[in-house]
Design a protein around this motif. Structure first.
Motif, PDB file in Angstrom:
ATOM      1  N   ALA A  28       0.842  -1.199   0.000  1.00  0.00           N
ATOM      2  CA  ALA A  28       0.000   0.000   0.000  1.00  0.00           C
ATOM      3  C   ALA A  28       0.874   1.244   0.000  1.00  0.00           C
ATOM      4  CB  ALA A  28      -0.923   0.015   1.213  1.00  0.00           C
ATOM      5  N   THR A  29       0.302   2.310  -0.535  1.00  0.00           N
ATOM      6  CA  THR A  29       0.920   3.636  -0.533  1.00  0.00           C
ATOM      7  C   THR A  29      -0.101   4.609   0.022  1.00  0.00           C
ATOM      8  OG1 THR A  29       2.294   3.139  -2.455  1.00  0.00           O
ATOM      9  CG2 THR A  29       1.868   5.460  -2.020  1.00  0.00           C
ATOM     10  N   ALA A  30       0.351   5.510   0.863  1.00  0.00           N
ATOM     11  CA  ALA A  30      -0.553   6.519   1.416  1.00  0.00           C
ATOM     12  C   ALA A  30       0.171   7.860   1.471  1.00  0.00           C
ATOM     13  CB  ALA A  30      -1.024   6.117   2.809  1.00  0.00           C
ATOM     14  N   THR A  31      -0.600   8.902   1.253  1.00  0.00           N
ATOM     15  CA  THR A  31      -0.076  10.258   1.302  1.00  0.00           C
ATOM     16  C   THR A  31      -0.847  11.049   2.345  1.00  0.00           C
ATOM     17  OG1 THR A  31       0.483  10.172  -1.044  1.00  0.00           O
ATOM     18  CG2 THR A  31       0.350  12.357  -0.051  1.00  0.00           C
ATOM     19  N   ALA A  32      -0.123  11.800   3.157  1.00  0.00           N
ATOM     20  CA  ALA A  32      -0.745  12.720   4.103  1.00  0.00           C
ATOM     21  C   ALA A  32      -0.207  14.115   3.806  1.00  0.00           C
ATOM     22  CB  ALA A  32      -0.443  12.308   5.539  1.00  0.00           C
ATOM     23  N   HIS A  33      -1.108  15.091   3.783  1.00  0.00           N
ATOM     24  CA  HIS A  33      -0.751  16.455   3.401  1.00  0.00           C
ATOM     25  C   HIS A  33      -1.340  17.436   4.409  1.00  0.00           C
ATOM     26  CE1 HIS A  33       0.074  19.866   0.777  1.00  0.00           C
ATOM     27  NE2 HIS A  33      -1.170  20.251   0.968  1.00  0.00           N
ATOM     28  N   SER A  34      -0.578  18.419   4.771  1.00  0.00           N
ATOM     29  CA  SER A  34      -1.060  19.487   5.642  1.00  0.00           C
ATOM     30  C   SER A  34      -1.361  20.707   4.785  1.00  0.00           C
ATOM     31  CB  SER A  34      -0.002  19.844   6.692  1.00  0.00           C
ATOM     32  OG  SER A  34      -0.380  21.036   7.352  1.00  0.00           O
ATOM     33  N   LYS A  35      -2.623  21.080   4.736  1.00  0.00           N
ATOM     34  CA  LYS A  35      -3.012  22.275   3.980  1.00  0.00           C
ATOM     35  C   LYS A  35      -2.432  23.532   4.616  1.00  0.00           C
ATOM     36  CE  LYS A  35      -7.260  20.245   2.330  1.00  0.00           C
ATOM     37  NZ  LYS A  35      -8.693  20.133   2.545  1.00  0.00           N
ATOM     38  N   LEU A  36      -2.270  23.481   5.927  1.00  0.00           N
ATOM     39  CA  LEU A  36      -1.810  24.647   6.662  1.00  0.00           C
ATOM     40  C   LEU A  36      -0.389  25.059   6.269  1.00  0.00           C
ATOM     41  CD1 LEU A  36      -2.624  26.664   8.853  1.00  0.00           C
ATOM     42  CD2 LEU A  36      -1.710  25.083  10.535  1.00  0.00           C
ATOM     43  N   CYS A  37       0.513  24.070   6.185  1.00  0.00           N
ATOM     44  CA  CYS A  37       1.913  24.421   5.921  1.00  0.00           C
ATOM     45  C   CYS A  37       2.434  23.894   4.584  1.00  0.00           C
ATOM     46  CB  CYS A  37       2.808  23.910   7.046  1.00  0.00           C
ATOM     47  SG  CYS A  37       2.920  22.125   7.141  1.00  0.00           S
ATOM     48  N   GLY A  38       1.651  23.035   3.927  1.00  0.00           N
ATOM     49  CA  GLY A  38       2.068  22.506   2.639  1.00  0.00           C
ATOM     50  C   GLY A  38       2.943  21.269   2.723  1.00  0.00           C
ATOM     51  N   SER A  39       3.205  20.777   3.911  1.00  0.00           N
ATOM     52  CA  SER A  39       4.030  19.575   4.065  1.00  0.00           C
ATOM     53  C   SER A  39       3.281  18.349   3.544  1.00  0.00           C
ATOM     54  CB  SER A  39       4.372  19.349   5.543  1.00  0.00           C
ATOM     55  OG  SER A  39       5.241  20.349   6.011  1.00  0.00           O
ATOM     56  N   THR A  40       4.045  17.438   2.933  1.00  0.00           N
ATOM     57  CA  THR A  40       3.484  16.192   2.419  1.00  0.00           C
ATOM     58  C   THR A  40       4.425  15.049   2.733  1.00  0.00           C
ATOM     59  OG1 THR A  40       2.396  17.344   0.592  1.00  0.00           O
ATOM     60  CG2 THR A  40       2.695  14.978   0.340  1.00  0.00           C
ATOM     61  N   VAL A  41       3.845  13.936   3.175  1.00  0.00           N
ATOM     62  CA  VAL A  41       4.599  12.705   3.393  1.00  0.00           C
ATOM     63  C   VAL A  41       3.889  11.604   2.624  1.00  0.00           C
ATOM     64  CG1 VAL A  41       5.311  10.980   5.100  1.00  0.00           C
ATOM     65  CG2 VAL A  41       5.440  13.409   5.665  1.00  0.00           C
TER      66      VAL A  41
END
Length: 149
Positions: A28-41
């Motif tokens: 599996a692959t998953a992405t998490a993104h913070s709209k507040l700061c633009g960080s993505t993992v």
């Protein structure tokens, strides 16, 4: 003060993230993104039953997101789905409800404890934990749909 959260240990973790890169054939692959700061993992995960057997990630985040990703990458292989779900909840409570940091192999997460005073930094700190739990859910859902009735 922001210097409390961007201390030498956090910067050292952020500068030395293990397991960077994508897996060739993840379960599996998953992405998490913070709209507040633009960080993505973005994480890749393989599991054998409930146990993580391999992990890779692409981290485009601030030092806090990088540090939490470094801690995750250092200890995730060999961890169970149940342990990782509990870990995400423990970290969430540590940041948002003044909960205690985890102990044992996850004790380094205590370095992120000062982040609780900076709500705008919570999302980036939690990205790797959210992505891992998302990937575990995907793998479990796939296994359940492939199980004989």
């Amino acid at each position: 003060m922001l210097n409390d959260i961007y201390n030498k240990r956090i910067i050292a973790l952020a500068g030395n993230i293990p397991r960077l890169g994508r897996l060739p054939a993840p379960d599996a692959t998953a992405t998490a993104h913070s709209k507040l700061c633009g960080s993505t993992v973005k994480i890749d995960l393989t599991m054998d039953g409930p146990v993580v057997t391999d992990f890779g990630h692409d981290v485009k985040a601030c030092a806090l997101g990088q540090a939490s990703s470094a801690i995750m990458a250092s200890h995730v292989v060999g961890s169970t789905a149940e342990e990782l779900r509990a870990l995400r909840e423990t970290v969430r409570k540590m940041l948002k409800e003044n909960g205690a940091p985890p102990d044992g192999k996850w004790a380094d997460i205590a370095l992120l404890e000062p982040v609780r005073d900076y709500k705008a930094r919570h999302a980036s700190t939690l990205l790797t934990f959210d992505a891992v739990v998302d990937a575990i859910g995907q793998i479990e859902a796939k296994a359940a749909s492939n199980a004989p009735a």
